[in-house]
Design an enzyme around this catalytic site. Structure first.
Site: not given
Ligand code: A3P
Length: 925
Positions: A660, A663, A881
């Site tokens: 997170k 990457t 997101r």
């Protein structure tokens, strides 16, 4: 070298032609006549033309370098034999043979002539046990604290080598102004303290000396010290503060042990050693107090210097100042001192740093039926092997030679050798047996199908000849396929032979032996195998490489002896040819076993390989998991690695996470580069391979390499993979270092609390039940009493954000120059700058201009890949997101939680010359 070692002159001469033909021999030397009717293998060479031919050819080309006289004689004999065989009638031939037989001279196998001059029973001293009050004062696994002169000093190295060989934990310190911490939470860390140079102990400043001495007394721990050798001679110099006098620079001889001293445990007072004691300059001790008890003593080699025994190793019982010490007047080059050192450590730590007294020894005889014509075993050699086995059984309960055969070469020798083959099978039940390759082929050269066929053939041969097939043990020629692993070998071994244990010298690599370890792969135990100095072509004592003395030194206290003493489990590999010819293996093992029995109290025994494997991993469970090494570091490994495998098929850099932090964006941008090649996706874990951190690691490196394209134009391509969970894995850096020592590592970091929150939403998006059940606050505040799934979720959420801790772990294995730390926030906001910088770090050419290939996409709110002039391709919905912002109280909680780690991170980044990211400064406000 040792008293009672009889000198041996191994020359056999035929007294008369008749005598020879009747099998009578005359021996020169102390054993003359002893073996006169021993066997037909000692028939004169001319009577066995194949041996004559073999010996004569060795004159010129073989490993044996005979004298010119012998060579000329050999050549002349060949000419004569050829003439006889070509032109004479058979009656003339036999007559001439008779004449020639009378003039031949040949060697005879050496015998173990070592006799122990103190072989009677000794009562084994009881291991000291700490009094109840002291039991808990030291930590459970106390270490050795070793003070050395420098990191590279000679005695220091010798000490660490012994500690490593015996798997004893230690801390090495170069003595400076302050002492290292001796206790932890009021428990003593060290069970024994060793001074490479005892004089340094005497010179410590009073404050530190007081501290150290107090530790010795409070924790009932002792000191081992080595007296340094001095150029100048001191006679009767008093050791500062002790009722003890020393004489330096002494030449000594006839050294022995005081069997009455309480330190001896492993070491046995085996007799007197009469060699010149390595020409060492010794220090001897003259005590003036009953606290001192001699452990080892010797006589001066200067005539009339002193008729008395001079003390060379002394125990200070602690009656004088409450501290027990063992002082050595000579260094560890002398083999006996290595044993005494281990005993001293055990004694002074009250048995808390001591090694087991059990030793398991197994000798494999490989290449049964395989050796070349002329160097195989005859029937007499087989009988000698059985005799030797009986003698060894008396010294080592359960001793049996373990025979590995390749049926293809059965009956493939000269007539006498073929009788030898049959003799072995007559005695099939007297040995243990294991299957080799049918044709002695290296498994890594064979396809799985051919491999199976080969093994099947050998098994059928075994069944035909009543050779047991259920030992569960197997070996492969030249370790091929065992390590580096050839998966097909493991498959076929299991399928055909039900192999569950094997052995190899190649893990992690051949030298030094003390670092050799075992591992288990696909339920097959791979045991470390030792060398004994005998190879296929070491077959004559007078041609032993470097001279016979080299072998004898190895046996009598040297490498071979120490291998047995320092390894709880030793498997030695020998070859059929070592049991024919001069039968060097019989000589070697009988001698070394006698020597071990003489000088140690070890309990020797032999058990079948399967039991041995179980024993080994019971003793060393931490070795079960393999550590796959870089196959291209060692040319021997390359020689037994399939030709279609290449280290170019291993990644040159890794993106290691944590999760997170951007990457996937980094992975995608890197893969756009024409010179960079990413791994193939995995059906289970998608773009990530996840090799080094979980169960996949046990699948081996062949499995890992399948994720990378076979190199075509290898050197210009930069293979890489990204597995974001590598970052925090405890075992991962060690594993990566072993397989990819030159790899570069890319780490990305963002504010740790942001990372934790993003990860939580990632889990929810993947329908993880626990994360759906608990809200973020519940996850991050879960205590250790919370349900297991919740605790697991909490740990995975929070632990990766302790960046400094994890980065430091990587830096324990990799130099900072191989690591780059990317600010993930910068990657998100200005990927072009980051990608340009990264290309420089990776040294990648040609330079890829990301300005033209990345563009900010307003809709996505992130940089995306430019596909066409007005078209971009962004990461999927799972990246970037949309979720509600973290509530303030949780943000505050996390800021506090991560504060110590963030402070450490700031220090770390400054130390490594990185700018401190703005977000980190904010976190630390
Ligand atoms: P969020 O989805 O929480 O916003 P990883 O790939 O390591 O799992 O990291 C995912 C994170 O990468 C995303 O977290 C997002 O913020 C960040 N990111 C950085 N650059 C990005 C990009 N170009 N496109 C999408 N996400 C990006």
């Amino acid at each position: 070298m040792f008293e009672n070692m009889e000198s041996e002159k191994s020359i056999l001469v035929a007294s008369t032609v008749d005598g020879y033909m009747r099998g009578e021999r005359v021996w020169e030397g102390p054993h003359a006549g002893r073996h006169a009717s021993q066997n037909s293998r000692n028939l004169p060479l001319i009577c066995r033309p194949w041996r004559l031919w073999h010996r004569a050819t060795l004159c010129f080309a073989g490993p044996r370098k005979a004298s010119w006289r012998r060579c000329i004689l050999g050549a002349a004999l060949i000419v004569i034999v050829v003439v006889i065989y070509s032109f004479s009638e058979s009656s003339h031939r036999s007559l001439l043979s008779y004449v020639l037989c009378s003039s031949l001279v040949r060697g005879r196998p050496p015998e173990s002539l070592f006799r122990c001059n103190n072989m009677g029973n000794t009562t084994l001293p009881h291991l000291r046990v700490p009094p109840k009050t002291l039991e808990n004062k030291l930590r459970e696994d106390p270490k050795v604290l070793l003070f050395t002169e420098t990191r590279y000093s000679k005695t220091g190295k010798a000490i660490t080598n012994i500690l490593v060989a015996n798997r004893i934990k230690y801390k090495m310190e170069v003595l400076g102004k302050s002492l290292p911490g001796l206790t932890n939470l009021s428990r003593g860390k060290y069970g024994t303290v060793v001074f490479e140079n005892f004089e340094r102990y005497l010179q410590i400043d009073p404050w530190n000396r007081e501290l150290l001495d107090k530790y010795f007394r409070d924790y009932n721990v002792g000191l081992i010290g080595f007296m340094p050798s001095h150029e100048d001679t001191q006679v009767g110099a008093k050791l500062r503060g002790f009722p003890l006098y020393v004489h330096t620079n002494m030449a000594l001889e006839n050294i022995s042990l005081n069997g009455e001293n309480p330190v001896l445990q492993l070491t046995r007072a085996g007799g007197t050693i009469t060699d010149n004691l390595l020409g060492m300059a010794w220090t001897v001790f003259s005590p003036d107090d009953t606290t001192y008890v001699p452990i080892e003593w010797a006589y001066s080699s200067v005539p009339h210097y002193s008729e008395e025994k001079l003390i060379t190793v002394v125990l200070d019982k602690g009656e004088f100042d409450g501290i027990q010490r063992v002082l050595f007047g000579g260094n560890l080059e002398f083999w006996l001192h290595r044993l005494l050192f281990l005993d001293a450590m055990s004694y002074l730590s009250m048995g808390r740093i001591s090694i087991s007294m059990d030793r398991y020894v197994l000798v494999d005889i490989d290449d049964i039926f395989v050796a070349k014509k002329g160097i195989r075993m005859t029937a007499d050699d087989v009988m000698a092997l059985l005799d030797s086995q009986k003698r060894l059984q008396e010294m080592v309960p359960g001793w049996k030679f373990n025979l590995g055969f390749s049926g293809k070469y059965y009956q493939n020798g000269y007539p006498e050798e073929n009788i030898g083959d049959r003799k072995l099978l007559e005695h099939v039940d007297d040995f243990w047996w294991f299957g080799h390759m049918w044709g002695h082929t290296q498994p890594h050269l064979l396809s799985p199908k051919d491999l199976e066929e080969q093994m099947e053939l050998n098994k059928q041969f075994a069944m035909k000849h009543n050779i047991p097939t259920d030992s569960g043990y197997g070996v492969a020629p030249h370790h091929s396929g065992v390590y580096p692993v050839h998966e097909a070998l493991y498959d076929v071994w299991k399928k055909v032979w039900n192999v569950r244990v094997t052995s190899s010298e190649e893990y992690p690599h051949l030298h030094p032996a003390r670092l050799r370890r075992g591992f288990i792969h696909r339920n097959i135990m791979v045991l470390p195998r030792q060398t004994c100095g005998l190879f296929t072509h070491t077959i004559f004592i007078d041609q032993y490489p470097g001279g016979r003395n080299i072998l004898d030194v190895s046996i009598h206290g040297g490498e071979l002896f120490q291998t047995i003493v320092f390894s709880p489990v030793s498997i030695f590999m020998t070859h059929l040819s070592n049991y024919g010819n001069d039968r060097l293996a019989l000589y070697t093992f009988e001698s070394v076993i006698k020597f071990v029995k003489c000088w140690t109290n070890l309990n020797l025994r032999t058990v079948p390989p399967l039991q041995l494997g179980e024993k080994y991993f019971h003793l060393f469970p931490e070795e079960r998991d393999p550590i796959w090494g870089y196959p291209c570091a060692d040319h021997r490994h390359l020689e037994i690695w399939a030709k279609n495998k290449s280290c170019e098929q291993l990644p040159k850099f890794l993106v290691i996470g944590p999760q997170k932090t951007g990457t996937t964006a980094l992975y995608t941008f890197l893969a756009m580069h024409s010179a960079i090649v990413a791994n193939y996706p995995s059906p289970e874990t998608f773009e990530e391979v996840q090799f080094f951190n979980g169960k996949n690691y046990y699948k081996g490196i062949d499995w890992y390499m399948k994720f990378f394209p076979v190199p075509a134009n290898s050197s210009s391509k930069f293979l890489f993979e990204k597995s974001a969970t590598y970052f925090e894995g405890e075992t991962v850096p060690n594993r990566v270092k072993a397989l990819l020592p030159h790899v570069k590592l890319v780490i990305t970091i963002i504010p740790p609390s942001k990372r934790a929150y993003s990860w939580y939403h990632h889990m929810r998006a993947h329908n993880d039940l626990t994360s759906l059940q608990y809200n973020f606050h519940e996850v991050i505040t879960a205590t250790d009493k919370a349900p297991r799934q919740l605790r697991t979720l909490r740990n995975k959420c929070l632990i990766p954000g302790m960046y400094a801790k994890h980065i430091e772990r990587w830096l324990d294995f990799f130099p900072a120059s191989q690591v780059t730390i990317i600010d993930g926030e910068e990657l998100r906001n200005d990927p072009i700058y980051i990608m340009n910088d990264l290309q420089k770090f990776l040294n990648i050419e040609p330079f890829y201009n990301y300005t033209e290939h990345l563009r900010f996409d307003k809709r996505k709110g992130f940089f995306c890949q430019v596909i066409e002039e007005d078209k971009t391709k962004c990461l999927g919905r799972g990246k970037g997101r949309i979720y509600p912002a973290m509530n303030e109280s949780d943000a505050k909680l996390l800021k506090e939680y991560y504060q110590p780690y963030n402070i450490a991170l700031e220090k770390l980044l400054t130390r490594l010359d990185y700018p401190v990211p703005g977000w980190l400064e904010d976190e630390l406000q």
